[in-house]
Design a protein around this motif. Sequence first.
Motif: not given
Length: 406
Positions: A157-173
């Motif tokens: 999740g975090v790696a994809l967010a970094a690669a896509l320059k996402a606004d936020e990586c949200q971890i639902y748990t």
Amino acid sequence: MSLFVQKFGGTSVGTTDRIKAVAEKVAGFRDNGHDIVVVVSAMSGETNRLIDLAKSIQDSPDPREMDVLVSTGEQVTIALLCMALKEKGYDARSYTGGQVRILTDGSHMKARIQEIDVDNMRADLSAGRVVVVAGFQGVDDTGNITTLGRGGSDTTGVALAAALKADECQIYTDVDGVYTTDPRVVAKAKRLERITFEEMLEMASLGSKVLQIRSVEFAGKYNVPLRVLSSFADGPGTLITLDEENQSMEQPVVSGIAFNRDEAKISILGVPDAPGVASKILAPIGDANVEIDVIVQNVAADKTNDLTFTVNRSDVAKARAVLEVVAKELGAREVITDAKIVKVSIVGVGMRSHAGVASTMFKALAAENINIQMITTSEIKISVIIDERYLELAVRALHTAFGLDA
Ligand code: ASP
Ligand code: MG
């Protein structure tokens, strides 16, 4: 309009009803105009089930084949989630790690991500699709399926967010955020609005199990804002970001209290006070693959030393066996072990700019008559080793002393 990477863990996709609920949540974000890349884990229990299947055939199966096997768990979830989204009328497309091209090194079962090809995902997002990616897996440069180690979907999740320059990586748990301490131990524990990467990293390595440590490291390195929230309830969760954004006046000196019940203490008494002795004692422990945590050395009046250190409880017997041999060589008096200890730590970036934090901690413990056996500090953390009987009392007392009670 924002781009969010949303990761849903095993419990959140544990049944087809829950997968439908995830689709519902994702659909809500789409309705608000956001672009969404979803990363999912295997349905809860599935990865363990697959590992058990393998173990019923071979004690230590070929890691390459293990990766082919365990990566199937996530492949099931991505397909089912896409079906659930389509059923609701939302276009979606699933990708295995290899199909995205999440390129990793070749170390099976603990692979590291090297590069992510974002072209397919970008094209789908532009076409208005939800992109659904299998967590935990990648592919090496010769096309072998790899996995990132247990809990690895957070890292995906975090790696994809970094690669896509996402606004936020949200971890639902299954918890609604990061707490000042474990709410099962302190009823007054409260959800943190924000915490820094550094603090989260300390909390995670000190025993708080909300996020995989590697994913927090990754988020900090690439400065990906990370949010932990509940899949089952609405709420803002906890935002994990860089230090600079967190310098409000109200920021408490201590952000959280972590504890670890998995440690044990080993002492070697009466070793010579001479150069090289600590290394002679600790090197063989390291060679036996036993990790050492807190270390304390006292100098006795007779010019001998006592060295005490902690290891994981499951490693005590192994460490002791190694140490008995060393003790003989060094002419040490005795080796003693004590598994009935715990480590309690206070964590906060505010410690850098405030004096007297340690004395507040020690005073609070003294007021409860709790004896401190060992102490270790870093820039943003102070840990003490105490008798396991006092764990709850210590955590509660510190929670109050540092003004964290809700
Ligand atoms: N399914 C994998 C595991 O159970 C990865 C994950 O859930 O993050 O470890
Ligand atoms: Mg998981």
